[in-house]
Write an enzyme that holds these catalytic residues in place. Structure first.
Site, PDB file in Angstrom:
ATOM      1  N   HIS A   1       1.745   4.428  -2.835  1.00 51.99           N
ATOM      2  CA  HIS A   1       1.857   5.883  -2.671  1.00 51.99           C
ATOM      3  C   HIS A   1       3.244   6.345  -3.133  1.00 51.99           C
ATOM      4  O   HIS A   1       3.400   7.370  -3.799  1.00 51.99           O
ATOM      5  CB  HIS A   1       1.698   6.275  -1.193  1.00 51.99           C
ATOM      6  CG  HIS A   1       0.284   6.245  -0.688  1.00 51.99           C
ATOM      7  ND1 HIS A   1      -0.708   7.018  -1.217  1.00 51.99           N
ATOM      8  CD2 HIS A   1      -0.298   5.547   0.334  1.00 51.99           C
ATOM      9  CE1 HIS A   1      -1.854   6.805  -0.543  1.00 51.99           C
ATOM     10  NE2 HIS A   1      -1.633   5.907   0.391  1.00 51.99           N
TER      11      HIS A   1
ATOM     12  N   GLU B   1      -4.580   7.870  -3.089  1.00 52.66           N
ATOM     13  CA  GLU B   1      -5.070   6.613  -2.531  1.00 52.66           C
ATOM     14  C   GLU B   1      -5.374   5.599  -3.640  1.00 52.66           C
ATOM     15  O   GLU B   1      -5.251   4.385  -3.434  1.00 52.66           O
ATOM     16  CB  GLU B   1      -6.310   6.879  -1.669  1.00 52.66           C
ATOM     17  CG  GLU B   1      -6.720   5.728  -0.759  1.00 52.66           C
ATOM     18  CD  GLU B   1      -5.731   5.426   0.373  1.00 52.66           C
ATOM     19  OE1 GLU B   1      -4.727   6.156   0.544  1.00 52.66           O
ATOM     20  OE2 GLU B   1      -5.967   4.429   1.084  1.00 52.66           O
TER      21      GLU B   1
ATOM     22  N   HIS C   1       0.834  -1.206   0.000  1.00 54.39           N
ATOM     23  CA  HIS C   1       0.000   0.000   0.000  1.00 54.39           C
ATOM     24  C   HIS C   1       0.877   1.268   0.000  1.00 54.39           C
ATOM     25  O   HIS C   1       0.739   2.134  -0.863  1.00 54.39           O
ATOM     26  CB  HIS C   1      -0.917  -0.021   1.227  1.00 54.39           C
ATOM     27  CG  HIS C   1      -1.810   1.187   1.334  1.00 54.39           C
ATOM     28  ND1 HIS C   1      -3.122   1.163   0.948  1.00 54.39           N
ATOM     29  CD2 HIS C   1      -1.577   2.447   1.782  1.00 54.39           C
ATOM     30  CE1 HIS C   1      -3.659   2.359   1.141  1.00 54.39           C
ATOM     31  NE2 HIS C   1      -2.743   3.160   1.661  1.00 54.39           N
ATOM     32  N   GLU C   2       1.768   1.352   0.965  1.00 54.19           N
ATOM     33  CA  GLU C   2       2.592   2.564   1.079  1.00 54.19           C
ATOM     34  C   GLU C   2       3.515   2.721  -0.126  1.00 54.19           C
ATOM     35  O   GLU C   2       3.781   3.838  -0.575  1.00 54.19           O
ATOM     36  CB  GLU C   2       3.387   2.568   2.390  1.00 54.19           C
ATOM     37  CG  GLU C   2       2.542   2.555   3.673  1.00 54.19           C
ATOM     38  CD  GLU C   2       1.492   3.667   3.759  1.00 54.19           C
ATOM     39  OE1 GLU C   2       1.676   4.721   3.114  1.00 54.19           O
ATOM     40  OE2 GLU C   2       0.473   3.463   4.462  1.00 54.19           O
TER      41      GLU C   2
END
Ligand code: ZN
Length: 497
Positions: A264, A290, A260-261
């Protein structure tokens, strides 16, 4: 005129550099700063904030903006437009309101930590009341077309309106609630016990780094470190910092947290370095940000092709826990779906229901139609209606998130917008890239990453989220791609018709 633009650009870059310094100082505070550094650090951060505010509202900047008109050059016009927007927003907020908000939210944050520990909503309620009054003043100062919530959303998702978000979420709610109920009622429930075996931290860290590289995170332009709450921050496309935390008794939290990170982080690394410190080198909205994290975490990271490629490596890292696990059982376990109380632990199907609940409540709160004292009852009722569960207590209900204590009203919708944008972008990438599943099975993430960079990342703030979506996919944002994706994935997983 050329000079007026050069002068404006220099001012913008000064502010951008200061923002990057602030990001670095905050990153250090959340990762390596020794505990006793906290008081000096808060003085340093306050100094940066004061200096930044002076630059952002200086009359010199105002004059430079007034001396720059649209030129027809998209880069210049983006920078002028964003400079004007930021300047006007900063000037509309009276300094004493900014200070009151900052003081009230730091008090509210510590009250919230305690209220949550003690499961005592009434102890937090007066703080929330104060914050809401200030937040309404802020909305009035900024101005809005239809309702005060518009002014708040616009801070995180420039150009988005409450009415548009409400229409999307109503549609999403109508489709998602039945799907989540069908999954909950299916006789074919998924057991994820294999993910709750022993996963030594050092091995998790090694696998996280391996997977981050596999999806093209550039470790010569980024780092992975540890923090209490995972996040991604950036000093520019050549220096992107991602963090995680490890739970030795649960495979998913660090692995999918890092995917997830890193999603980003890939957005940040994909921005154009020649526009560093300017709006052209800055992400366009939180919703689009997001979308990038969800796309890599869920649409790629929780897919069968991805683990066809990477399960063997995971088994080498965890021979005891995963050695005898089949690809099918592993794929099922990482995609288990069930109604739950806690937003941050929710799966792909139920996550958006948590957001819809919060959006509907905070819209009522900001408008004054819902009183703070009535939050627990309203929360519990909506939780039952939307998610299908009533929380056992307020700590696991209306007190679970930090956002309201930070006065972050209007932030929650960006999470669900991110999921919607992710599905619509992924659908388009799939049709543009040919056999995407085969590429991912072979470990070739580069074509997808390049597609995202070319279509989304490199534009910085040139396009607002809604316009970017239309430009890239040919359509306005709708709920159909996400529902198509969820139906296509979860109906087979739970043997639904
Ligand atoms: Zn995120």
């Amino acid at each position: 005129m050329a000079d007026a633009y050069a002068d404006l650009l220099n001012k913008i870059i000064e502010i951008g550099r200061l923002t990057a310094i602030d990001a670095l100082v905050q990153w250090d505070q959340d990762t390596y700063m020794p505990p006793q550094g906290v008081s000096a650090r808060s003085e340093m951060c306050a100094q940066i904030a004061i200096t930044a505010h002076k630059l952002q509202t200086s009359s010199q900047l105002g004059e430079l903006i007034a001396n720059n008109n649209e030129t027809g050059d998209p880069i210049r016009d983006t920078i002028i437009r964003e400079a004007k927007r930021d300047f006007e927003r900063a000037c509309k907020l009276p300094a004493d309101l900014v200070e009151q908000l900052s003081r009230a939210s730091s008090l509210a944050k510590s009250a919230w930590v305690q209220a949550r520990q003690e499961n005592n909503f009434q102890a937090f309620a007066p703080h929330l009341d104060d914050l809401l009054k200030l937040v309404r003043q802020k909305a009035e100062a900024i101005g809005f077309d239809n309702e005060p919530y518009d002014a708040l959303v616009d801070e995180y998702e420039p150009g988005a309106t409450t009415a548009e978000i409400a229409a999307l979420f109503e549609r999403l709610r109508a489709d998602l609630v039945p799907l989540s109920r069908e999954i909950a009622a299916s006789p074919n429930q998924i057991d994820d016990a294999i993910l709750r075996r022993n996963f030594p931290e050092a091995q998790q860290e090694a696998l996280c780094k391996h997977l981050a590289s596999a999806i093209c995170f550039d470790f010569t332009a980024g780092r992975l470190d540890r923090s209490v709450h995972p996040f991604c921050t950036s000093m520019g496309p050549r220096d992107v910092r991602v963090t995680t935390r490890f739970d030795e008794r649960f495979f998913s939290s660090a692995i999918f947290g890092v995917l997830h990170e890193v999603g980003h982080g890939l957005y940040e690394q994909g921005l154009d370095p020649t526009h560093q410190f300017t709006p052209m080198g800055t992400a366009t909205s939180l919703g689009i940000h997001e979308s990038q994290s969800r796309l890599w975490e869920n649409m790629v990271g929780r897919s069968l092709p991805f683990w066809k490629c990477h399960l063997a490596t995971a088994q080498e890292h965890f021979p005891d826990a995963l050695g005898n696990v089949s690809l099918q059982n592993f794929y099922k376990a990482i995609n288990k779906s069930a109604p739950s109380h806690i937003r941050v632990e929710a799966d792909e199907v139920t996550y958006n229901l948590h957001i819809i609940l919060r959006f509907e409540l905070e819209r009522e709160l900001v408008s004054g139609r819902l009183a703070v004292k009535d939050i627990p009852e309203a929360w519990n009722q909506k939780s039952l209606d939307v998610i299908g569960l009533t929380p056992p207590n307020d700590a696991d209900g209306c007190l679970q998130d930090i956002h309201w204590s930070l006065a972050g009203f209007g932030y929650f919708p960006t999470y669900a917008l991110g999921n919607l944008y992710a599905a619509q972008f992924f659908d388009k990438a799939r049709s543009d890239l040919g056999n995407l599943d085969e590429q991912i099975t072979k470990g070739e993430a580069r074509p997808l990453r390049n597609w995202l960079q070319e279509n989304i990342h490199k534009h910085g703030k040139r396009f607002r989220a809604a316009a970017l979506c239309e430009k890239v996919t040919g359509n306005r944002l709708t709920t159909e791609p996400l529902m198509k994706y969820l139906d296509g994935k979860y109906r087979p997983l739970y043997s639904l018709a």
